[in-house]
Motif scaffolding. Sequence first.
Motif, short mmCIF file in Angstrom:
data_model
loop_
_atom_site.label_atom_id
_atom_site.label_comp_id
_atom_site.label_asym_id
_atom_site.label_seq_id
_atom_site.Cartn_x
_atom_site.Cartn_y
_atom_site.Cartn_z
N GLU A 58 0.83 -1.21 0.00
CA GLU A 58 0.00 0.00 0.00
C GLU A 58 0.86 1.25 0.00
O GLU A 58 0.58 2.23 -0.71
N CYS A 59 1.94 1.24 0.79
CA CYS A 59 2.87 2.37 0.84
C CYS A 59 3.50 2.61 -0.52
O CYS A 59 3.61 3.76 -0.98
N LEU A 60 3.92 1.54 -1.20
CA LEU A 60 4.52 1.69 -2.52
C LEU A 60 3.51 2.22 -3.52
O LEU A 60 3.81 3.15 -4.29
N ALA A 61 2.30 1.65 -3.52
CA ALA A 61 1.29 2.02 -4.51
C ALA A 61 0.78 3.44 -4.33
O ALA A 61 0.53 4.15 -5.32
N GLN A 62 0.61 3.85 -3.09
CA GLN A 62 -0.03 5.14 -2.83
C GLN A 62 0.92 6.26 -2.45
O GLN A 62 0.54 7.43 -2.50
N ASP A 63 2.17 5.92 -2.11
CA ASP A 63 3.09 6.95 -1.64
C ASP A 63 4.40 6.96 -2.42
O ASP A 63 4.67 7.90 -3.19
N GLN A 64 5.23 5.96 -2.27
CA GLN A 64 6.58 6.00 -2.81
C GLN A 64 6.62 6.02 -4.34
O GLN A 64 7.35 6.82 -4.94
N ALA A 83 2.98 0.74 -9.63
CA ALA A 83 1.91 1.10 -8.69
C ALA A 83 0.69 0.19 -8.81
O ALA A 83 0.12 -0.25 -7.79
N ASP A 84 0.24 -0.10 -10.02
CA ASP A 84 -0.97 -0.92 -10.18
C ASP A 84 -0.77 -2.34 -9.68
O ASP A 84 -1.66 -2.92 -9.03
N SER A 85 0.40 -2.92 -9.98
CA SER A 85 0.68 -4.27 -9.47
C SER A 85 0.75 -4.28 -7.95
O SER A 85 0.25 -5.21 -7.30
N CYS A 86 1.38 -3.26 -7.37
CA CYS A 86 1.47 -3.18 -5.91
C CYS A 86 0.09 -3.06 -5.28
O CYS A 86 -0.18 -3.66 -4.24
N ASP A 87 -0.79 -2.28 -5.92
CA ASP A 87 -2.15 -2.15 -5.41
C ASP A 87 -2.87 -3.49 -5.43
O ASP A 87 -3.57 -3.86 -4.48
N LYS A 140 -1.39 -5.83 -2.73
CA LYS A 140 -1.91 -5.48 -1.40
C LYS A 140 -3.20 -6.25 -1.13
O LYS A 140 -3.37 -6.84 -0.05
N THR A 141 -4.09 -6.26 -2.10
CA THR A 141 -5.36 -6.98 -1.96
C THR A 141 -5.13 -8.47 -1.78
O THR A 141 -5.78 -9.13 -0.96
N LEU A 142 -4.20 -9.02 -2.55
CA LEU A 142 -3.90 -10.45 -2.43
C LEU A 142 -3.35 -10.79 -1.05
O LEU A 142 -3.77 -11.79 -0.44
N PHE A 143 -2.44 -9.99 -0.54
CA PHE A 143 -1.86 -10.27 0.78
C PHE A 143 -2.92 -10.18 1.88
O PHE A 143 -2.90 -10.95 2.84
N LEU A 144 -3.86 -9.24 1.74
CA LEU A 144 -4.94 -9.15 2.73
C LEU A 144 -5.83 -10.39 2.66
O LEU A 144 -6.30 -10.88 3.69
N SER A 161 -10.82 -9.65 -7.00
CA SER A 161 -10.43 -8.25 -7.17
C SER A 161 -8.96 -8.15 -7.58
O SER A 161 -8.60 -7.34 -8.45
N PHE A 162 -8.10 -8.96 -6.96
CA PHE A 162 -6.69 -9.00 -7.33
C PHE A 162 -6.54 -9.32 -8.81
O PHE A 162 -5.81 -8.64 -9.55
N LEU A 163 -7.23 -10.37 -9.28
CA LEU A 163 -7.12 -10.76 -10.69
C LEU A 163 -7.66 -9.68 -11.61
O LEU A 163 -7.09 -9.39 -12.67
N ASN A 164 -8.77 -9.05 -11.21
CA ASN A 164 -9.38 -8.02 -12.05
C ASN A 164 -8.45 -6.82 -12.23
O ASN A 164 -8.34 -6.27 -13.32
N VAL A 165 -7.79 -6.41 -11.15
CA VAL A 165 -6.86 -5.27 -11.23
C VAL A 165 -5.67 -5.63 -12.11
O VAL A 165 -5.23 -4.84 -12.95
N MET A 166 -5.14 -6.83 -11.92
CA MET A 166 -4.00 -7.26 -12.74
C MET A 166 -4.39 -7.29 -14.22
O MET A 166 -3.63 -6.84 -15.08
N ARG A 167 -5.57 -7.82 -14.52
CA ARG A 167 -5.98 -7.94 -15.93
C ARG A 167 -6.28 -6.58 -16.56
O ARG A 167 -5.96 -6.35 -17.73
N SER A 168 -6.89 -5.68 -15.78
CA SER A 168 -7.32 -4.40 -16.35
C SER A 168 -6.24 -3.33 -16.33
O SER A 168 -6.20 -2.48 -17.22
N LYS A 169 -5.36 -3.36 -15.32
CA LYS A 169 -4.40 -2.28 -15.16
C LYS A 169 -2.93 -2.70 -15.28
O LYS A 169 -2.06 -1.86 -15.45
N ALA A 170 -2.67 -3.99 -15.15
CA ALA A 170 -1.28 -4.45 -15.18
C ALA A 170 -1.14 -5.72 -16.02
O ALA A 170 -0.39 -6.63 -15.67
#
Length: 422
Positions: A180-186, A208-212, A215-219, A255-264
């Motif tokens: 989350e820190c990488l995706a939203q800050d660094q 950033a998109d992969s990190c986001d 984050k969902t996958l780790f949660l 949600s993890f798969l959807n973000v990876m497919r659509s943004k990364a």
Amino acid sequence: MTDVESLVRLVSSTYAFRCPSIIHSSKQKLSFTQSFKTTGSHPTTQALTSQADAAREKLAIALVSASHGTNNGAGTNVSNAAREYLPMIHQILVSCAAQPEMARLDAPLIFEWASAFEAADSKASQRTPSTYKSEAMMYEMIMTIVSEIMGSAVLGCDEQKAGNYAAAARNFKAAAGGMECLAQDQLPKWASRGAKALDKDLPAEATADSCDALKTLFLACGQQMAVATALNKPGEPNASLMAKLCLGIAEQMESFLNVMRSKASSKMAKMDSSLFTHVQFQIELQKLLSSYFSAQNIWASREHGVAIIMLREATAAMKIRSAPTKRGLPKIDSDDLKKDVETVQRHMQILLQSWEKDNSTAYYDIIPPQVPEDAKLSAGTFIMKPEPYKMEENIAPAPLLLPARKMPLAGLFGRTSLKVSR
């Protein structure tokens, strides 16, 4: 192995996360001390560069150990080494950014890393493994943070295997906080500074998109551990809550798969395919377990016919499918998990037979041909939140001295590049 043990191992099974690795150049070993020999001649700066060289080497060794899997404490060692090195590379970066005209190098600094996710397993052997190199110190700092994050994820996997599910959950929440820190800050900070690095020039875990998505996958992994913790406790678990939590895990993994497919999608194509196979397996499994627990809750509410058809459908699908178009769970390589699926299905069959006998001799409820829509959960429950990643921002720059001769500038936020390793 008992039914409960198989159920717990199934519900908590995770992908075997890995750490990235530092690639040492065969031509010239990276050295902050040598690169800042002239401009970093102040005693404070000399101490910093010397300590940074030692800390980076310590991190490199820890990452090698983690990649070989020879050390059960590899995740802890990597995270500790990364935390030790991070403030040093951060201070060097801040020092150069604060004194750009004096940030001159005697020797170039080229940082090269191998991804934790791309082409990492034997099935990806047809793909050429890729490493990424850059003169940008920001890249080095990002990958150091990634090392700490993935150290936590590796430790989470180790704790899961040892049956320490509460500890595993804490580590996955820590990994989620780092992503989350990488995706939203660094990573946005890096982009805002005019960096020329493009996503194609960076590892998946440094975009950033992969990190986001990660984050969902780790949660979701953390919630797997929460369910395993509950199932391990004495007595019957709260079936209604278990059903909602399992469905919540499936939804987060989707949600993890959807973000990876659509943004990364470009990164997804390079990543270890077994990660996505395992995630898809868990999605289907968690939905079946949600139905299993829902059926128990409905049975307890004396809606026997509905409970029977729900358990009947879940039992029929609790098997490894023989073909992609067949009903069941996606194929997996783990023989242990295959055995656990068989054990849990047998348990469900025995429970179903018991319910059917009770209904035919005592309750006489009508069994509907399919599960009514109003009996299905409309949404899962998700209780995991990232553990905030704390990074010191008030870093004092170390003094750099203006050289008497013209020297090349240090790289701060500049372009990275993809290097194909054969």
